[in-house]
Design an enzyme around this catalytic site. Structure first.
Site, mmCIF file in Angstrom:
data_model
loop_
_atom_site.group_PDB
_atom_site.id
_atom_site.type_symbol
_atom_site.label_atom_id
_atom_site.label_comp_id
_atom_site.label_asym_id
_atom_site.label_seq_id
_atom_site.Cartn_x
_atom_site.Cartn_y
_atom_site.Cartn_z
ATOM 1 N N ASP A 80 0.832 -1.193 0.000
ATOM 2 C CA ASP A 80 0.000 0.000 0.000
ATOM 3 C C ASP A 80 0.869 1.247 0.000
ATOM 4 O O ASP A 80 2.037 1.217 -0.369
ATOM 5 C CB ASP A 80 -0.942 -0.035 1.211
ATOM 6 C CG ASP A 80 -2.294 0.597 0.913
ATOM 7 O OD1 ASP A 80 -2.341 1.833 0.743
ATOM 8 O OD2 ASP A 80 -3.293 -0.134 0.847
ATOM 9 N N HIS A 301 -3.918 5.891 3.705
ATOM 10 C CA HIS A 301 -4.614 4.788 3.053
ATOM 11 C C HIS A 301 -4.143 3.438 3.587
ATOM 12 O O HIS A 301 -4.945 2.568 3.957
ATOM 13 C CB HIS A 301 -4.398 4.886 1.538
ATOM 14 C CG HIS A 301 -5.214 3.949 0.721
ATOM 15 N ND1 HIS A 301 -4.788 2.683 0.396
ATOM 16 C CD2 HIS A 301 -6.433 4.084 0.147
ATOM 17 C CE1 HIS A 301 -5.697 2.085 -0.350
ATOM 18 N NE2 HIS A 301 -6.712 2.911 -0.516
ATOM 19 N N SER A 471 -10.979 -0.474 -1.734
ATOM 20 C CA SER A 471 -9.749 -0.502 -0.940
ATOM 21 C C SER A 471 -10.023 -0.925 0.492
ATOM 22 O O SER A 471 -9.144 -1.477 1.160
ATOM 23 C CB SER A 471 -9.093 0.884 -0.925
ATOM 24 O OG SER A 471 -8.473 1.170 -2.144
#
Length: 548
Positions: A80, A301, A471
């Site tokens: 990621d 994220h 995601s």
């Protein structure tokens, strides 16, 4: 990572483009048996029958099936943007390379990566600098071939170069479309900032205050009907999840900054962030580059995804990870803002496999993959080593049976990747909104759906946020796989995939097809036709592993 990330600030950005007065008419539908605020915050763990919410029945599984069993730790790699290694909900579950001595500048374990105590970043340089924003893949392709093909037609191009010319033409069209859309978005965001700032100022003057918090605005909306703008502003702040006008304007400014970064870097064919790394991007065999900084400059994220998998359960913080402290999260950084490079993805997969990952969570994707063969080879390597890959389907509302999204569900030769499970996003509403409107789907190429709308999880600096996207759905499934592997360590990657698909709860709810206006049966949107269910998965794993 070209997936649009549906976060609180992106929802605000969209809402800011609308008339504030119109927002109060867009109330979200809730089920008849409304869950409590605490349940909503961790809704993905709930059960349809017990709680009226189409979650994954994780609480039920722990309560009824797993309480008396002893788990074994499972290593899950999160490829990621980066992970905050100091987060209170994640620090206890981070993977530790005990063969490496932290900070001594030596490759103690001789794996080719110096000081990789928590993982590795393929986006960093030896001097400690890190890439924040990358170009989009279509930008790179356009920039690579424009000198060779600009102004030419296919007929005048040599036959040997026509495949490259076709790729260039596709990438150029996509690049120009994306650039125009981003320019439009930036203009609309800028207008929204101006408009909302003025609206907030008028309301502050009307209420005699210097700050608009949601409680004050709500009180004005209900008790001061003469203050006409209070109602729409409250609806705006409530729907965007903002506590004050300061939060709202801060989020809009962040969205504007992101849009400018996209234009100046992501969509700039002359921008070359790779100088930071110092590798040769064209050498696909090169793997010994990067640095040990698994956090990087923007770990929002990745930290959120890691928390969905392994955030500590039952400690009163965050929203609880699906697997909690039975996992060890390995951070591998290869997906910046912009598009990840195929070379980095392949190296990230191989690094994770070689260092003991049994499951790899991959919440990234893009429209072009010029070096897909090297990614395919890494995925085959993972299959040989019995590692499960869990990939987000993408957030473009597309049918991936027809439209490309990479990494795809198939190899270049058309065969399905046996150890990869592709995940679409579902919501907590068993209504026409059950399938997230942004989610990609596909009866052949998307295996299952999982909760991916309004998921509360960890963010850097010991904070938490509610984000949406496939995601978020992919790490839910990675967490389910980790639980299964932890309690049933004999299960292979292929068996994990089989169990997760076969135990998914089928839904035949009529839903809005993502990216469209027509209604379809939810079961037609994926191979399994259902939403992952940990309770049923544990039951099925029990049957499969039962000694006869």
């Amino acid at each position: 990572m070209s997936f649009p990330i549906h976060s609180s600030f992106s929802r605000l950005a969209l809402l800011g483009l609308l008339s504030l007065a119109a927002l109060s008419t867009h109330a979200q539908t809730t089920p008849a048996a409304s869950p409590t605020p605490e349940q909503i915050r961790r809704w993905q763990h709930l059960d349809l029958q017990a709680d009226g919410v189409p979650g994954i029945s994780a609480d039920k599984a722990y309560r009824e099936l797993l309480g008396s069993r002893v788990p074994t730790p499972v290593v899950v790699a999160v490829i990621d943007s980066g992970i905050d290694s100091t987060h209170q909900d994640l620090k206890p579950v981070l993977w530790r390379n005990f063969r490496e001595v932290a900070g001594n500048g030596l490759d103690d374990d001789k794996n080719g990566y110096t000081d990789d105590v928590r993982g590795w970043s393929f986006l960093g340089g030896p001097d400690g600098r890190n890439i924040t924003v990358e170009t989009l893949e279509q930008t790179r392709i356009y920039g690579q071939y424009r000198g060779q093909f600009e102004g030419k037609t296919r007929q005048v191009v040599r036959k040997a170069d026509r495949a490259k010319f076709d790729l260039y033409e596709q990438a150029k069209a996509s690049y120009e479309k994306a650039r125009k859309a981003e320019e439009t978005r930036l203009a609309r965001l800028t207008d929204a900032l101006t408009s909302n700032t003025a609206t907030f100022e008028r309301l502050k003057q009307a209420l005699g205050t210097t700050r608009l918090d949601s409680g004050l605005v709500h009180q004005a909306a209900t008790r001061q009907p003469a203050v006409a703008e209070a109602g729409p502003v409250y609806a705006f702040m409530h729907r965007a999840g903002m506590a004050s006008d300061e939060d709202a304007l801060k989020a809009l400014n962040a969205a504007i900054k992101g849009s400018r970064n996209s234009l100046e870097m992501g969509l700039n064919p002359d921008y070359n962030p790779r100088a930071i790394v110092g590798d040769n991007p064209k050498d696909l065999r090169e793997s010994r580059y990067g640095n040990p900084d698994i956090q990087g400059p923007d770990a929002r994220h990745g930290t959120h995804c890691a928390g969905i998998i392994g955030g500590l359960r039952g400690n009163g913080l965050g929203g609880d990870g699906v697997a909690g402290d039975m996992v060890r999260i390995m951070g591998v950084r290869s997906t910046p803002s912009g598009d990840e490079r195929d070379k980095d993805v392949a190296n990230a997969i191989r690094y994770a496999v070689d260092n003991g990952a049994q499951i790899i969570s991959m919440s990234f994707g893009k429209d072009f993959s010029p070096d897909k063969a090297v990614v395919d080879d890494a995925m085959k390597y993972a299959a040989q080593k019995n590692v499960l890959l869990v990939h987000a389907a993408g957030n473009s509302g597309l049918n991936t049976d027809k439209d490309n999204n990479y990494p795809s569900a198939r190899y270049l030769n058309g065969k399905f990747i046996p150890n990869q499970i592709t995940v679409g996003a579902s919501s907590r509403l068993n209504t026409s909104a059950l399938a997230a409107g942004f989610s990609n789907y596909g009866k052949q190429t998307v295996d299952v759906f999982a909760p991916g709308v309004d998921i509360y999880s960890s963010t850097p600096g010991n904070t938490y946020a509610t984000l949406s996207g496939t995601s978020m759905a992919a790490p839910v499934v990675a967490g389910v796989a980790a639980v299964l592997k932890s309690y049933f360590p004999q299960l292979s990657a292929l068996q994990l995939k089989q169990i997760i698909e076969q135990s998914a709860t089928p839904y035949h709810t009529q839903v809005l097809k993502p990216g469209a206006k027509d209604m379809v049966d939810f079961a037609t949107l994926s191979k399994s036709g259902g939403i992952v269910n940990l309770y049923e998965a544990v039951k099925l794993a029990d049957k499969m592993t039962m000694v006869k």
